[in-house]
Design a protein around this motif. Structure first.
Motif, PDB file in Angstrom:
ATOM      1  N   ASP A 276       4.867  -9.960   8.814  1.00  0.00           N
ATOM      2  CA  ASP A 276       5.335 -10.017   7.431  1.00  0.00           C
ATOM      3  C   ASP A 276       4.159 -10.378   6.527  1.00  0.00           C
ATOM      4  OD1 ASP A 276       6.537 -10.487   5.009  1.00  0.00           O
ATOM      5  OD2 ASP A 276       7.865 -12.078   5.712  1.00  0.00           O
TER       6      ASP A 276
ATOM      7  N   ASN B 186       4.064 -11.083   3.454  1.00  0.00           N
ATOM      8  CA  ASN B 186       4.356 -12.200   2.554  1.00  0.00           C
ATOM      9  C   ASN B 186       4.179 -13.559   3.218  1.00  0.00           C
ATOM     10  OD1 ASN B 186       5.295 -11.243  -0.185  1.00  0.00           O
ATOM     11  ND2 ASN B 186       6.545  -9.941   1.141  1.00  0.00           N
ATOM     12  N   SER B 187       4.003 -13.571   4.527  1.00  0.00           N
ATOM     13  CA  SER B 187       3.803 -14.842   5.230  1.00  0.00           C
ATOM     14  C   SER B 187       2.322 -15.133   5.468  1.00  0.00           C
ATOM     15  CB  SER B 187       4.551 -14.824   6.570  1.00  0.00           C
ATOM     16  OG  SER B 187       3.905 -13.961   7.506  1.00  0.00           O
TER      17      SER B 187
ATOM     18  N   LYS C  50      -1.553 -11.105  -1.796  1.00  0.00           N
ATOM     19  CA  LYS C  50      -0.268 -10.381  -1.810  1.00  0.00           C
ATOM     20  C   LYS C  50      -0.168  -9.385  -2.967  1.00  0.00           C
ATOM     21  CE  LYS C  50       1.985 -14.479   0.095  1.00  0.00           C
ATOM     22  NZ  LYS C  50       2.979 -15.555  -0.167  1.00  0.00           N
TER      23      LYS C  50
ATOM     24  N   ALA D 245       1.980  -6.682  -1.243  1.00  0.00           N
ATOM     25  CA  ALA D 245       3.104  -7.047  -0.370  1.00  0.00           C
ATOM     26  C   ALA D 245       4.460  -6.577  -0.880  1.00  0.00           C
ATOM     27  CB  ALA D 245       3.122  -8.559  -0.157  1.00  0.00           C
TER      28      ALA D 245
ATOM     29  N   PRO E   3       5.481  -4.452   2.596  1.00  0.00           N
ATOM     30  CA  PRO E   3       5.752  -5.808   3.092  1.00  0.00           C
ATOM     31  C   PRO E   3       5.449  -6.068   4.571  1.00  0.00           C
ATOM     32  CG  PRO E   3       7.791  -4.585   2.871  1.00  0.00           C
ATOM     33  CD  PRO E   3       6.717  -3.709   2.304  1.00  0.00           C
TER      34      PRO E   3
END
Length: 198
Positions: free
Chosen positions: A71, A73-74, A87, A94, A98
């Motif tokens: 992911d 976004n992580s 991001k 992202a 994503p």
């Protein structure tokens, strides 16, 4: 002719049925990377949210197929401002892309526990073949609260060029174009009996 077709179908069915899935133990695994900043220092990062699995029909996992999803976004580089910038559309974008995915297409033994792994990496909406070095340990049988369990370890590393995937601008004056990928995972053989109960 019909008999030959049935025989081939039967062989394929046996092959699929004998394939075993190994699920990742996320508490003992990581997916990370290293970049060079200003051509002077290295900055490490990782993805906190990810999933991975191995599929193999051979007991020694020498025919393993490796699949990974991370992911974007992580992303975590221990700096919130930098993570936020990574991001944006300047880098990973992202919101539009994503996830990062990888699926191996070949897993060839070099010697001992060392393998060469070829696969398709998809990042920033671009899919390209990459070659990675892998070290496979195990499998070993261990005791667990549920009884005996088979586990294996896989360590992967390699270098990719971020601009090949459209990530960031070209020229490595601030951040190197070459990114070192570093991932390590502990995998447990999925219990077929438990799968049947689901």
């Amino acid at each position: 002719m019909k008999a030959i077709a049935l025989s081939i179908a039967a062989l394929l069915t046996v092959s699929v049925a004998s394939a075993q899935t190994w699920t990742v133990d996320k508490a003992h695994s990581k997916v990370g990377f290293t970049v060079t900043h200003l051509m002077l220092s290295e900055v490490d990062g990782n993805f906190k949210t990810f999933d991975a699995k191995l599929t193999a029909s051979k007991p020694d996992l020498s025919d393993a197929v490796v699949e990974l999803t991370a992911d974007v976004n992580s992303i975590n580089t221990d700096n919130e401002r930098r993570d936020g910038h990574l991001k944006t559309p300047d880098w990973f974008d992202a919101a539009k892309y994503p996830t990062i995915t990888f699926k191996s297409t070949s897993f060839q033994k070099v010697e001992g526990k060392k393998y060469k792994m070829m696969g398709n990496l998809t990042m920033h909406g671009v899919t390209k073949p990459v070659m990675l070095d892998a070290v496979l340990t195990g499998p070993v049988t261990m005791d667990s609260p549920r009884g005996k369990m088979e586990k294996a370890g896989l360590k992967v590393n390699g270098t990719i060029k971020r601009t090949d995937f459209g990530v960031g601008s070209s020229g490595g004056a601030v951040v190197s174009e070459e990114i070192e990928i570093k991932a390590a995972g502990e995998f447990a053989k999925q219990d077929a009996a438990m799968d049947e109960k689901k």
